[in-house]
Each structure stands twice: as C-alpha cells, then as structure tokens.
Write an enzyme that holds these catalytic residues in place. Structure first.
Site, PDB file in Angstrom:
ATOM      1  N   CYS A  79      -6.805   1.206  -2.301  1.00  0.00           N
ATOM      2  CA  CYS A  79      -7.651   2.313  -3.241  1.00  0.00           C
ATOM      3  C   CYS A  79      -6.823   2.811  -4.746  1.00  0.00           C
ATOM      4  CB  CYS A  79      -7.268   3.806  -2.328  1.00  0.00           C
ATOM      5  SG  CYS A  79      -8.966   4.254  -2.842  1.00  0.00           S
ATOM      6  N   HIS A 167      -8.737   2.022   2.999  1.00  0.00           N
ATOM      7  CA  HIS A 167      -7.627   2.291   3.492  1.00  0.00           C
ATOM      8  C   HIS A 167      -7.237   2.086   5.458  1.00  0.00           C
ATOM      9  CE1 HIS A 167      -7.111   5.948   0.355  1.00  0.00           C
ATOM     10  NE2 HIS A 167      -8.785   5.230   0.488  1.00  0.00           N
ATOM     11  N   GLU A 169      -4.632   2.174   6.256  1.00  0.00           N
ATOM     12  CA  GLU A 169      -3.806   3.479   7.435  1.00  0.00           C
ATOM     13  C   GLU A 169      -4.424   4.215   8.335  1.00  0.00           C
ATOM     14  OE1 GLU A 169      -4.750   5.316   3.746  1.00  0.00           O
ATOM     15  OE2 GLU A 169      -4.452   3.071   4.319  1.00  0.00           O
ATOM     16  N   GLY A 222      15.635  26.266  20.101  1.00  0.00           N
ATOM     17  CA  GLY A 222      14.746  26.092  21.462  1.00  0.00           C
ATOM     18  C   GLY A 222      13.926  24.860  21.406  1.00  0.00           C
ATOM     19  N   GLY A 223      14.172  24.236  20.671  1.00  0.00           N
ATOM     20  CA  GLY A 223      12.375  23.336  20.140  1.00  0.00           C
ATOM     21  C   GLY A 223      13.319  22.232  19.969  1.00  0.00           C
ATOM     22  N   ASP A 225      13.233  19.519  17.980  1.00  0.00           N
ATOM     23  CA  ASP A 225      14.381  19.267  16.028  1.00  0.00           C
ATOM     24  C   ASP A 225      15.138  19.798  16.414  1.00  0.00           C
ATOM     25  OD1 ASP A 225      11.835  18.222  16.267  1.00  0.00           O
ATOM     26  OD2 ASP A 225      10.794  20.234  14.464  1.00  0.00           O
ATOM     27  N   SER A 226      15.552  21.116  16.801  1.00  0.00           N
ATOM     28  CA  SER A 226      17.076  21.955  16.635  1.00  0.00           C
ATOM     29  C   SER A 226      17.873  21.034  17.331  1.00  0.00           C
ATOM     30  CB  SER A 226      16.994  23.394  16.155  1.00  0.00           C
ATOM     31  OG  SER A 226      17.016  23.484  17.667  1.00  0.00           O
TER      32      SER A 226
END
Length: 510
Positions: A79, A167, A169, A222-223, A225-226
């Site tokens: 674009c 685009h 994507e 508790g999630g 990611d961590s």
C-alpha cells in the site's frame, strides 16, 4: 544468527497483522519504526514496507532512506510502501477518483513472477487507500491488476523489489497468505525454522548469557504470560529466580490460594504476598481508567521493591510482557501507530528502584506464548486459562473500586466462568469476564421494588488479542447464568451481554 524479516512500520493499523502472517510461516520477524531502526544482530533475509495513514503527498509523510536495504535484500512495499517506491523513483501517485477501500478482485495476475505464483486470477483482495498509482517508471512492470486499479502489483526489473496496492495480511485477501509465503519463503529463501522449541532453546541460552549468576525477582499473575516467562527463567538460572505472587485484592474468587498451590507444585521458588489493603488504599476514590491502571502499576512496583529488598543482590525484575502489550502501550517502539492504553507491565522503572528489566516473551504474540509453554511442558491448567488483565478486576469495575464492589464482582465472575466450564464452552472462548457497571436500575423481586447494580458479561474469540469477535453463546446458557447471578448475588438485579467486537471496542471496558 537467526534469520528474520524486517518490517518497517509507517503507522498502518495492519502492520501487526503482517507480523502475525509472517510468524505463521515459522519465520521470525520484527516490527520497527521506519525512522528509528536499532542495530539488528539477526540475519535479515528480506524487508517489508507497511501501509500508512498518510498520503505520500503529505508534508509530514514518512520519507525513509532505503539505501541500506534496497538492492541488498528482497523488498516488498504494501500500500503506502508501494506508492512510496513509485513516487521516489519518478512515477506518479494521485488521489483516487473512486473510493478504493474494501473488497476487490484481481482481474490480471502474472503468475510467471515468483511473488504471484499460485495467486489465482479473480482472487479477492482488500484495498485501503485514498491515493492510487497512475504511472510507473520504465524500470517497473505490472504483475497484478483489478478492474479499477491497473497497477495493483508491480516488480522493479533487475532486482527483487515488489509493490502491491492491496493488503495481503488482511483476512479478506484470500490469496494473501500464499503471496506472503511466495515473498518470505520463495524470494527471501527463509528456512521456516522458527518454532516454539527453537525459540525456547535460543531464549534460555540468551538468558543464561545475559543474567549469568544474577538474581531475578519476577511477579507472577497466575496467567499464561508470566507463568511461561517464569519457566524460561527457571531453566536459565534455576533458584536464582525468585517469584512473587501478589494478592492485590483484585483477583478472581479464591484465585490467590489455588494458583499459589499450582506454582509450588511446579517447583518454582515463590513467595505469596497479601497486599490487598495497599491496593485498595491507593485506588480509593480513583475512577479514571488510566489513573487506576497507573495506581495499580505503582503499587505493584512498590511491592516488588519491598520484596526485592528482602533478597540479597537482586539485579533484575522479570516480567511477562508480550508483543501486543508493547504495541498498544508504546506504539511499536516509538513508531507512528496510535497508543490505545497503557499496560502496567510495560516501560521503565522509577529511579529509586535499581533493577533492570528482563522480558523473555516481549517479541511473542499470545498464541505463540502458549505454543512455547506447551513445548516447555507447562501444565495445561495454566496454558489454557483465559487471559486476565494485569490490573485485574480493578478495570472491570467501572468507576471507583471498593472492597465490597470487588466481592460482588468476584461472585458474579465465578458464576459466569464456572458456568462456561460446566457447559463445555470455556475452551471455545478466548477470554471471558464480567464488568460491574456504574449503573443502578429498577427491578422487582417478589413483591418488592429493588434498585441495584447491573453487570455486563463479555466473551470473545481471538487469536492474539489484537482483534476479537464477540462469542455467540447459546441463549439457554445466557438465560441460566443471568438467572443464577440475580438469584445468588445480592446487589445485582440486571445482567447484560456485550456484543461489541474489537475494533471498534476493546476487550476490556477500561
């Protein structure tokens, strides 16, 4: 050195989607602002120029110096990137006579060029621009057109430089994944070797080299990611990782005790800290969403600072920051994308806290974090948990936060989440939660008039949180949950269901 695709960001809303599509090919990529590219140690195999909200004719439009890339690496302009290449090489870009936004179909495709191999004639593409390419330089040749856009795709003769007006994507470009594969794998010759196992192995070694015998304190939530960040760090430095799990008074019902037990069973070196009163005190009377996030972040920092002083020679603060956090908070490393909201776990530390930050997941999207966690053997009970915001229920209580509001919301949330699990719907939902609204409404219970609180249930489907659609939960399920909430939670007499998608809404209400 790891091979990678470099994505130069000109501020397009779709830049992050380019990265997602490249990652799906098992090829590592990084997004960097076009005018602030750090020294990159990885082996660059190709460069993609993103779209932009600017016109190439705007005085403040991005005007990148591509001398370090053009002719040295394969280059794909998308674009705005395509228009910039035309204009900077003597071609003409003019305001479009028609609105070139939305679905279109290719009417001509030159499959003889590597970029367009297996891209079908008449395939649907997604347009999103106000300017159009009118004339291309003599060294350019057209390789794709639509009925309204003759120069929908081109190649510069004698070099591996391409431009496309649409685009690839975006989901609506049906052959977009094939086109990107043609560029990344066919033209750039990427080996597609970036996998969860390879990321974990490489990251653990990098952490060993970076941290040595240093001690790290990491805040666990508790999630996913961590938790994955903790396992990576533990593999790198063992018991030199000191995990802290804080009860901020904003967790789900009974979450602190159950999650702490799970972490202990994983063998993590962990300390549980009850800091409820500190958070409630800091949040007293605060109703602005951004100020609440900052207040919660401040107390987190204070708690970690206090805990780190109990340990000797701690030098690092570990965090589970992931790529969407970075993108939404600091606009892609200082680029042109708009900041939506701040995240408590992104950015620098106050001067008084003498810890450096280590973020092993900073380059990953959420689904990639889960795949890495699976390769590391992290328990499915943690990996399959819905994302939960760092500020917890504090940003699901609209308005000021009190201990009583938290209690009410915990009870409502528990009914909703447990209902999803017992109905077999939990794994069909990417994230679910409840918002306590600053609204009271009239109701009738028995023969009595009530004037109590309203809540909004929220359940969305997504891949990485960058975009999300609301889930079409069965009416029967919603009816039962609503009935259970109103009958079992004193203070609630009205239940609503949020049917907004992201964008235009965000997943959380604050």
């Amino acid at each position: 050195m790891q091979e990678m695709i470099l994505i130069l960001d000109f501020g397009s809303q779709y830049t992050q989607l380019i990265a997602r599509r490249v990652r799906e090919l098992n090829v590592y990529c990084e997004i960097h602002p076009y005018d602030n590219i750090p020294e990159i140690e990885n082996d660059i195999k190709g460069v993609i120029l993103s779209g932009s909200p600017y016109s190439v004719h705007d005085p403040e439009a991005p005007n990148p110096d591509l001398s370090n890339y053009r002719g040295k690496f394969p280059l794909l302009g998308v674009c705005y990137g395509a228009q910039f290449l035309v204009k900077s090489n003597g071609g003409s870009v003019v305001p479009s006579d028609i609105r070139e936004y939305g679905r279109a179909n290719l009417s001509f495709v030159d499959n003889g060029h590597e970029l367009m191999k297996e891209v079908s004639n008449l395939s649907q593409v997604w347009m999103s621009h106000g300017d159009t390419i009118k004339n291309i330089p003599e060294s350019f040749e057209i390789i794709a057109s639509t009925e309204d856009v003759e120069m929908a795709g081109y190649r510069i003769k004698g070099e591996e430089t391409y431009g496309i007006q649409f685009h690839p994507e975006v989901y609506h470009s049906t052959d977009g994944p094939q086109l990107l594969k043609n560029f990344v794998v066919g033209i750039c010759k990427c080996l597609q070797s970036w996998t969860p196992d390879s990321f974990a192995e490489k990251t653990v070694q990098e952490l060993k080299d970076k941290l040595g015998n240093d001690k790290v304190v990491l805040g666990l939530s508790g999630g996913v990611d961590s938790s994955v960040a903790a396992v990576l760090l533990q593999k790198a430095i063992g018991d030199n990782l000191h995990c802290v799990f804080v009860d901020n008074g904003l967790l789900r019902k009974d979450e602190f005790e159950s999650v702490l037990e799970s972490y202990m069973s994983m063998g993590l070196n962990i300390t549980g800290v009850n800091a409820k009163e500190k958070f409630y005190s800091e949040l007293a009377g605060v109703s602005d969403p951004e100020l609440k996030r900052k207040a919660i972040g401040k107390v987190f920092i204070d708690v970690f600072d206090e805990e780190s002083h109990k340990l000797e020679n701690v030098k690092w603060l570990g965090q589970g920051t992931i790529y969407p956090d970075v993108i939404e908070s600091i606009s892609v490393n200082g680029g042109a994308s708009q900041t939506i909201k701040s995240h408590h776990n992104v950015g620098g530390l106050p001067d008084y806290m003498k810890l450096d930050i280590v973020e092993p997941l900073r380059s990953l999207f959420k689904d990639e974090v889960r795949r890495v966690g699976k390769s590391l053997g992290v328990s499915p009970n943690i990996l399959n948990r819905h994302p939960f915001p760092g500020p917890g229920l504090g940003i699901r209580i609209l308005g000021d936060v009190t201990e009583e509001k938290v209690r009410i919301l915990q009870e409502v949330d528990h009914i909703f989440i447990e209902g999803l699990k017992t109905s077999g719907l939990y794994d069909d939902v990417w994230q679910a939660g409840v918002m306590l609204l600053p609204v009271q409404s009239v109701g009738v219970m028995g023969d009595e008039r009530t004037y109590e609180n309203a809540v909004a249930l929220r359940a969305v489907s997504s891949t990485d949180g960058m975009t999300a659609d609301w889930c079409h939960l069965p009416y029967e399920f919603l009816a039962k949950v609503s009935n259970d909430i109103i009958n079992k939670v004193k203070g609630i007499n009205r239940v609503t269901y949020d049917i907004s998608s992201k964008p235009p809404a965000t997943i959380e209400w604050e």
